[in-house]
Design a protein around this motif. Structure first.
Motif, PDB file in Angstrom:
ATOM      1  N   PRO A   8       5.882  25.946   6.296  1.00 52.74           N
ATOM      2  CA  PRO A   8       6.275  26.210   4.909  1.00 52.74           C
ATOM      3  C   PRO A   8       7.752  25.878   4.688  1.00 52.74           C
ATOM      4  O   PRO A   8       8.572  26.075   5.576  1.00 52.74           O
ATOM      5  CB  PRO A   8       6.012  27.704   4.738  1.00 52.74           C
ATOM      6  CG  PRO A   8       5.905  28.274   6.114  1.00 52.74           C
ATOM      7  CD  PRO A   8       5.503  27.156   7.024  1.00 52.74           C
ATOM      8  N   ASP A   9       8.056  25.361   3.536  1.00 49.29           N
ATOM      9  CA  ASP A   9       9.428  24.990   3.209  1.00 49.29           C
ATOM     10  C   ASP A   9       9.929  25.935   2.131  1.00 49.29           C
ATOM     11  O   ASP A   9       9.631  25.764   0.957  1.00 49.29           O
ATOM     12  CB  ASP A   9       9.459  23.540   2.725  1.00 49.29           C
ATOM     13  CG  ASP A   9      10.892  23.026   2.597  1.00 49.29           C
ATOM     14  OD1 ASP A   9      11.802  23.690   3.124  1.00 49.29           O
ATOM     15  OD2 ASP A   9      11.079  21.966   1.978  1.00 49.29           O
ATOM     16  N   GLY A  10      10.632  26.920   2.542  1.00 50.56           N
ATOM     17  CA  GLY A  10      11.145  27.877   1.573  1.00 50.56           C
ATOM     18  C   GLY A  10      10.295  29.121   1.515  1.00 50.56           C
ATOM     19  O   GLY A  10      10.613  30.111   2.146  1.00 50.56           O
ATOM     20  N   GLY A  11       9.192  29.057   0.807  1.00 48.04           N
ATOM     21  CA  GLY A  11       8.347  30.241   0.614  1.00 48.04           C
ATOM     22  C   GLY A  11       7.724  30.768   1.896  1.00 48.04           C
ATOM     23  O   GLY A  11       7.987  30.268   2.987  1.00 48.04           O
ATOM     24  N   TYR A  16      -2.880  29.781   5.878  1.00 47.36           N
ATOM     25  CA  TYR A  16      -3.061  28.504   6.573  1.00 47.36           C
ATOM     26  C   TYR A  16      -1.744  27.916   7.063  1.00 47.36           C
ATOM     27  O   TYR A  16      -1.648  27.418   8.175  1.00 47.36           O
ATOM     28  CB  TYR A  16      -3.767  27.526   5.631  1.00 47.36           C
ATOM     29  CG  TYR A  16      -3.990  26.144   6.216  1.00 47.36           C
ATOM     30  CD1 TYR A  16      -4.896  25.950   7.250  1.00 47.36           C
ATOM     31  CD2 TYR A  16      -3.302  25.048   5.718  1.00 47.36           C
ATOM     32  CE1 TYR A  16      -5.102  24.695   7.784  1.00 47.36           C
ATOM     33  CE2 TYR A  16      -3.509  23.781   6.238  1.00 47.36           C
ATOM     34  CZ  TYR A  16      -4.406  23.608   7.279  1.00 47.36           C
ATOM     35  OH  TYR A  16      -4.603  22.366   7.794  1.00 47.36           O
ATOM     36  N   CYS A  17      -0.706  28.000   6.234  1.00 47.66           N
ATOM     37  CA  CYS A  17       0.512  27.272   6.575  1.00 47.66           C
ATOM     38  C   CYS A  17       1.666  28.162   7.046  1.00 47.66           C
ATOM     39  O   CYS A  17       2.668  27.665   7.535  1.00 47.66           O
ATOM     40  CB  CYS A  17       0.967  26.410   5.395  1.00 47.66           C
ATOM     41  SG  CYS A  17       1.433  27.358   3.930  1.00 47.66           S
ATOM     42  N   ALA A  18       1.539  29.479   6.916  1.00 46.64           N
ATOM     43  CA  ALA A  18       2.662  30.375   7.226  1.00 46.64           C
ATOM     44  C   ALA A  18       3.214  30.160   8.629  1.00 46.64           C
ATOM     45  O   ALA A  18       4.425  30.139   8.842  1.00 46.64           O
ATOM     46  CB  ALA A  18       2.246  31.821   7.029  1.00 46.64           C
ATOM     47  N   PRO A  36      -2.135  21.812   1.956  1.00 48.15           N
ATOM     48  CA  PRO A  36      -3.463  21.487   1.423  1.00 48.15           C
ATOM     49  C   PRO A  36      -4.244  22.733   0.990  1.00 48.15           C
ATOM     50  O   PRO A  36      -5.183  22.631   0.206  1.00 48.15           O
ATOM     51  CB  PRO A  36      -4.175  20.787   2.585  1.00 48.15           C
ATOM     52  CG  PRO A  36      -3.312  20.948   3.778  1.00 48.15           C
ATOM     53  CD  PRO A  36      -1.968  21.435   3.349  1.00 48.15           C
ATOM     54  N   ALA A  37      -3.876  23.898   1.454  1.00 47.80           N
ATOM     55  CA  ALA A  37      -4.601  25.115   1.096  1.00 47.80           C
ATOM     56  C   ALA A  37      -4.010  25.812  -0.125  1.00 47.80           C
ATOM     57  O   ALA A  37      -4.724  26.149  -1.062  1.00 47.80           O
ATOM     58  CB  ALA A  37      -4.633  26.073   2.284  1.00 47.80           C
ATOM     59  N   CYS A  38      -2.682  26.027  -0.141  1.00 45.34           N
ATOM     60  CA  CYS A  38      -2.094  26.801  -1.239  1.00 45.34           C
ATOM     61  C   CYS A  38      -1.209  25.954  -2.146  1.00 45.34           C
ATOM     62  O   CYS A  38      -0.674  26.448  -3.119  1.00 45.34           O
ATOM     63  CB  CYS A  38      -1.289  27.976  -0.686  1.00 45.34           C
ATOM     64  SG  CYS A  38       0.214  27.477   0.178  1.00 45.34           S
ATOM     65  N   SER A  39      -1.049  24.698  -1.827  1.00 44.28           N
ATOM     66  CA  SER A  39      -0.152  23.750  -2.495  1.00 44.28           C
ATOM     67  C   SER A  39       1.285  24.224  -2.609  1.00 44.28           C
ATOM     68  O   SER A  39       2.036  23.744  -3.454  1.00 44.28           O
ATOM     69  CB  SER A  39      -0.675  23.247  -3.841  1.00 44.28           C
ATOM     70  OG  SER A  39      -1.661  24.046  -4.383  1.00 44.28           O
ATOM     71  N   GLY A  40       1.679  25.128  -1.749  1.00 42.36           N
ATOM     72  CA  GLY A  40       3.092  25.498  -1.653  1.00 42.36           C
ATOM     73  C   GLY A  40       3.862  24.401  -0.936  1.00 42.36           C
ATOM     74  O   GLY A  40       3.260  23.550  -0.287  1.00 42.36           O
ATOM     75  N   PRO A  41       5.176  24.402  -1.065  1.00 40.57           N
ATOM     76  CA  PRO A  41       5.967  23.350  -0.417  1.00 40.57           C
ATOM     77  C   PRO A  41       5.936  23.463   1.111  1.00 40.57           C
ATOM     78  O   PRO A  41       6.052  24.557   1.654  1.00 40.57           O
ATOM     79  CB  PRO A  41       7.382  23.581  -0.956  1.00 40.57           C
ATOM     80  CG  PRO A  41       7.417  25.001  -1.415  1.00 40.57           C
ATOM     81  CD  PRO A  41       6.014  25.360  -1.803  1.00 40.57           C
ATOM     82  N   VAL A  42       5.730  22.350   1.769  1.00 38.98           N
ATOM     83  CA  VAL A  42       5.776  22.320   3.233  1.00 38.98           C
ATOM     84  C   VAL A  42       6.677  21.178   3.677  1.00 38.98           C
ATOM     85  O   VAL A  42       6.924  20.242   2.923  1.00 38.98           O
ATOM     86  CB  VAL A  42       4.375  22.128   3.871  1.00 38.98           C
ATOM     87  CG1 VAL A  42       3.506  23.355   3.665  1.00 38.98           C
ATOM     88  CG2 VAL A  42       3.692  20.886   3.344  1.00 38.98           C
TER      89      VAL A  42
END
Ligand SMILES: [Zn+2]
Length: 93
Positions: A8-11, A16-18, A36-42
């Motif tokens: 994750p980038d920032g958040g 899935y991505c944490a 791809p799962a939460c569309s948060g920045p990675v």
């Protein structure tokens, strides 16, 4: 195809991505910018997983011992045992 590691980038990311995730991508493929799962920045993490898995774990002291090998480190004045239980603790020439 290399495996790339993202985190994750920032958040905080999602389940899935944490903690980061790995994805197989062509070298020419674009970097992912969103999970791809939460569309948060990675962002892509600096790593070369194939290299990491290769030498790192195979030649670790633990793995060497597990397979019954002994590892010595050159100290300059001799050799010091760094893994394994067989053989002298130090060897001096
Ligand atoms: Zn996510």
């Amino acid at each position: 195809m290399p495996i790339y590691e993202y985190g994750p980038d920032g958040g905080d990311g999602c389940e899935y991505c944490a903690n980061g995730f790995e994805i197989l991508q062509k070298i020419s493929a674009k970097r992912l910018s969103h999970c791809p799962a939460c569309s948060g920045p990675v962002r892509r993490l600096l790593s070369a997983p194939s290299v990491k898995m290769g030498r790192g774990s195979v030649l670790s002291a633990k793995n060497i011992e597990k397979h019954g090998f002994t590892q010595y480190k050159n100290t300059g004045q001799g050799f010091e045992r760094t893994a394994g239980t067989k053989g002298p603790k130090t060897i001096t020439p």
